[in-house]
Design a protein around this motif. Structure first.
Motif, short mmCIF file in Angstrom:
data_model
loop_
_atom_site.label_atom_id
_atom_site.label_comp_id
_atom_site.label_asym_id
_atom_site.label_seq_id
_atom_site.Cartn_x
_atom_site.Cartn_y
_atom_site.Cartn_z
N ARG A 122 49.64 48.74 -15.87
CA ARG A 122 51.08 48.95 -15.60
C ARG A 122 51.57 50.28 -16.18
O ARG A 122 52.31 51.01 -15.54
N LEU A 125 50.17 53.13 -14.24
CA LEU A 125 50.83 53.19 -12.94
C LEU A 125 52.18 53.90 -13.06
O LEU A 125 52.52 54.75 -12.24
N GLU A 128 51.67 57.43 -13.08
CA GLU A 128 50.98 57.90 -11.88
C GLU A 128 49.59 58.45 -12.19
O GLU A 128 49.13 59.40 -11.56
N PHE A 130 46.44 57.31 -11.48
CA PHE A 130 45.86 56.28 -10.63
C PHE A 130 44.41 55.96 -10.94
O PHE A 130 43.97 54.82 -10.77
N VAL A 133 44.65 53.50 -13.61
CA VAL A 133 45.18 52.25 -13.06
C VAL A 133 44.03 51.43 -12.48
O VAL A 133 43.87 50.24 -12.81
#
Length: 140
Positions: A122, A125, A128, A130, A133
């Motif tokens: 989270r 994310l 950003e 990724f 993530v």
């Protein structure tokens, strides 16, 4: 086992049962009694922080988690709890930075705590990032 130890054990059982039954006021009271008798009980500080968090008293929850870590910096569950409180609070970007550090400490201390990987996902994310993530959501 001394009388004090028996009383503390009984209060811990009562507190945990109250928490399981969602009787947060009784759980809070029981953990406070334990801490009055044994102020350096990291587990009791962590559990009181958990109760405060469930009551949405985020400042009190943070104080309790930090107290638990002052007593025992190796208590991974308290690092996770502190990270969750900071992530919920999100009053400043520094909260998320510190939450991230807390979660990474959990991975270092007790990587089998699965909840931490979703929390890391989270935060990455929201930044950003990724690749991170995907890495942490796959580990969840």
């Amino acid at each position: 086992m001394s009388a004090l130890q028996k009383t503390i054990r009984k209060n811990k059982e009562k507190a945990l049962e109250s928490l399981r039954n969602n009787n947060l006021a009784a759980a809070k009271s029981a953990y406070k009694k334990i801490l009055k008798a044994v102020p350096r009980d990291a587990e009791a500080w962590f559990m009181l922080g958990t109760v405060e968090g469930r009551l949405k008293n985020l400042e009190a929850a943070e104080r309790c988690m930090r107290q638990a870590l002052d007593v025992n910096a190796m208590l991974a569950e308290a690092w996770l709890g502190l990270g969750q409180v900071l992530e919920l609070r999100q009053s400043v970007d520094e909260d998320l930075d510190e939450a991230l550090k807390c979660y990474l400490k959990v991975v270092e201390l007790k990587p089998q705590l699965g909840d931490v990987y979703e929390s890391l996902g989270r935060i990455y994310l929201s930044r950003e990032e990724f690749g991170e993530v995907i890495r942490y959501y796959q580990a969840a």
